[in-house]
Design a protein around this motif. Sequence first.
Motif, PDB file in Angstrom:
ATOM      1  N   THR A  59       0.827  -1.208   0.000  1.00 37.78           N
ATOM      2  CA  THR A  59       0.000   0.000   0.000  1.00 37.78           C
ATOM      3  C   THR A  59       0.863   1.261   0.000  1.00 37.78           C
ATOM      4  OG1 THR A  59      -1.823  -1.134   1.068  1.00 37.78           O
ATOM      5  CG2 THR A  59      -1.694   1.238   1.427  1.00 37.78           C
ATOM      6  N   SER A  60       1.970   1.231   0.723  1.00 37.86           N
ATOM      7  CA  SER A  60       2.848   2.401   0.784  1.00 37.86           C
ATOM      8  C   SER A  60       3.445   2.684  -0.592  1.00 37.86           C
ATOM      9  CB  SER A  60       3.968   2.164   1.800  1.00 37.86           C
ATOM     10  OG  SER A  60       3.410   1.905   3.073  1.00 37.86           O
ATOM     11  N   PHE A  61       3.677   1.630  -1.364  1.00 38.81           N
ATOM     12  CA  PHE A  61       4.173   1.796  -2.734  1.00 38.81           C
ATOM     13  C   PHE A  61       3.126   2.526  -3.586  1.00 38.81           C
ATOM     14  CE2 PHE A  61       4.366   0.092  -7.106  1.00 38.81           C
ATOM     15  CZ  PHE A  61       5.640   0.496  -7.475  1.00 38.81           C
ATOM     16  N   GLU A 108       9.269  -0.564  10.042  1.00 41.03           N
ATOM     17  CA  GLU A 108      10.060  -1.768  10.340  1.00 41.03           C
ATOM     18  C   GLU A 108      10.133  -2.734   9.164  1.00 41.03           C
ATOM     19  OE1 GLU A 108      11.856  -1.886  12.868  1.00 41.03           O
ATOM     20  OE2 GLU A 108      10.926  -0.480  14.273  1.00 41.03           O
ATOM     21  N   THR A 109       9.626  -2.354   8.013  1.00 35.42           N
ATOM     22  CA  THR A 109       9.618  -3.272   6.868  1.00 35.42           C
ATOM     23  C   THR A 109      11.046  -3.542   6.390  1.00 35.42           C
ATOM     24  OG1 THR A 109       7.452  -2.472   6.260  1.00 35.42           O
ATOM     25  CG2 THR A 109       8.724  -3.542   4.513  1.00 35.42           C
ATOM     26  N   ALA A 110      11.441  -4.821   6.437  1.00 38.81           N
ATOM     27  CA  ALA A 110      12.837  -5.181   6.157  1.00 38.81           C
ATOM     28  C   ALA A 110      13.252  -4.809   4.735  1.00 38.81           C
ATOM     29  CB  ALA A 110      13.040  -6.676   6.394  1.00 38.81           C
ATOM     30  N   LYS A 244      -7.997  -8.551  -2.488  1.00 40.95           N
ATOM     31  CA  LYS A 244      -7.224  -9.803  -2.425  1.00 40.95           C
ATOM     32  C   LYS A 244      -6.933 -10.176  -0.986  1.00 40.95           C
ATOM     33  CE  LYS A 244      -4.377  -8.161  -5.966  1.00 40.95           C
ATOM     34  NZ  LYS A 244      -3.210  -7.955  -6.780  1.00 40.95           N
ATOM     35  N   GLU A 245      -6.385  -9.214  -0.241  1.00 39.10           N
ATOM     36  CA  GLU A 245      -5.869  -9.588   1.075  1.00 39.10           C
ATOM     37  C   GLU A 245      -6.981  -9.835   2.088  1.00 39.10           C
ATOM     38  OE1 GLU A 245      -3.200  -6.645   2.714  1.00 39.10           O
ATOM     39  OE2 GLU A 245      -4.491  -4.997   2.175  1.00 39.10           O
ATOM     40  N   LEU A 246      -8.153  -9.217   1.894  1.00 39.01           N
ATOM     41  CA  LEU A 246      -9.213  -9.381   2.894  1.00 39.01           C
ATOM     42  C   LEU A 246     -10.231 -10.437   2.492  1.00 39.01           C
ATOM     43  CD1 LEU A 246      -9.793  -5.614   3.610  1.00 39.01           C
ATOM     44  CD2 LEU A 246      -8.547  -7.253   5.027  1.00 39.01           C
TER      45      LEU A 246
HETATM   46  C1  F6R Z   1      -1.620  -3.728   2.664  1.00 42.32           C
HETATM   47  C2  F6R Z   1      -0.517  -3.571   3.602  1.00 42.32           C
HETATM   48  C3  F6R Z   1       0.869  -3.865   3.131  1.00 42.32           C
HETATM   49  C4  F6R Z   1       1.845  -2.784   3.626  1.00 42.32           C
HETATM   50  C5  F6R Z   1       3.283  -3.140   3.264  1.00 42.32           C
HETATM   51  C6  F6R Z   1       4.254  -2.052   3.677  1.00 42.32           C
HETATM   52  O1  F6R Z   1      -2.837  -3.426   3.251  1.00 42.32           O
HETATM   53  O2  F6R Z   1      -0.729  -3.200   4.711  1.00 42.32           O
HETATM   54  O3  F6R Z   1       0.921  -3.979   1.740  1.00 42.32           O
HETATM   55  O4  F6R Z   1       1.475  -1.567   3.066  1.00 42.32           O
HETATM   56  O5  F6R Z   1       3.652  -4.353   3.893  1.00 42.32           O
HETATM   57  O6  F6R Z   1       4.204  -1.816   5.042  1.00 42.32           O
HETATM   58  P1  F6R Z   1       4.843  -0.527   5.681  1.00 42.32           P
HETATM   59  O7  F6R Z   1       4.130   0.647   5.167  1.00 42.32           O
HETATM   60  O8  F6R Z   1       4.667  -0.700   7.169  1.00 42.32           O
HETATM   61  O9  F6R Z   1       6.297  -0.514   5.278  1.00 42.32           O
END
Ligand code: F6R
Length: 368
Positions: A59-61, A108-110, A244-246
């Motif tokens: 989503t952030s993308f 915290e996204t690796a 998709k995810e929900l």
């Molecule tokens: C979709 C969702 C994920 C996050 C992705 C990035 O609803 O939540 O696609 O957007 O894992 O997460 P962040 O923004 O925390 O880096």
Amino acid sequence: EKDGHDWFMRKEIFEQPRAVADSLIGRRTAAGKLQLDEMRLADEELRDIDKIIIIACGTSFYAGMVAKYAIEHWTRTPVEVELASEFRYRDPIIDATTLIVAISQSGETADTLQAIRHARSQKAKVLAICNTNGSSIPRESDAVIYTHAGPEIGVASTKGFLTQLVACYLLALYMAQVKGTRFGDEIDEVMRQLEAMPDHIDKVLQGAEQVYELARSHVGSRSVLFLGRHAGYPVALEGALKLKELAYIHAEGFAAGELKHGPIALVEDGLPVLCVVPPRGRDHLHDKMVSGIQEVRARGAHTICLAEEGDTSIEPYADHLIRLPGVPVLLQPLVAIVPLQLFACELATALGHDVDQPRNLAKSVTVE
Ligand code: F6R
């Protein structure tokens, strides 16, 4: 704790007008100038930037994709948007005049963290847009703009997304102010339009029951398409991701202009197609979208159109019409995504799924 809602996600969707309003507080000086106090990047440094690369996941993308349209339009600085997981494997061209913007709700996204480490090792400046104070990504960045969504508990991002959009608009406007682009005179007007967004989002939320009914009538759907153009294209992608995810239903988002290059072959009788119709404007964007909708409908699609109030041109081609407040195209994602979030949340609920904790997913993905 859920304020009377069945899911955190639904509560968080309804918190969006507040989250957007909070993200706009304190951004203007008494003289009306835009300020980004907490950012820690000097105006001189920003002025030297000649290329921006946005890196993020999920989503952030998609927030980053919207940001590209806004930053390029308002600042005339070239912007690339890259999936964090791909970024460092393609030998990206970066140097001290490249600004990396890392967007992450959790911080915290690796994948995103590794990407910024790589960028900094190449001497690029990194600006984080983040919702979590003191998390790893802002700690390892040169600068940060915090979003003010408040804690997001539902695994699917909602208010996080809207506040990321606001932060991206603010960054774009601030850069326009610093760089003194031709667009400078309009900053004030866009800020006023942004400040009106909480009320617009509220209005969309008042129509939730209509969207829920629509969602419940789609429990038997096996596949759903989403179409958009311009800033509405990332909205289509994000709407598809939510579904998709929900709801675990196959969903795909397309740029409407790409239909004729392949995806239109997917259209068959009764296929639901959700269409984000751009506001009517001077360019041909809106009319081209309408003709795309006409084409899928002629091939049997069931069209669900999100279009601004007063846009009657879409009526003959919409099997179902969801009205959006009239806002400029660059800001439209802030209102257009809301019915798509409600749609996915309600459809997943009707299917009996756990909306807050979808299968196979984690709130923050700390492995690469
Ligand atoms: C979709 C969702 C994920 C996050 C992705 C990035 O609803 O939540 O696609 O957007 O894992 O997460 P962040 O923004 O925390 O880096």
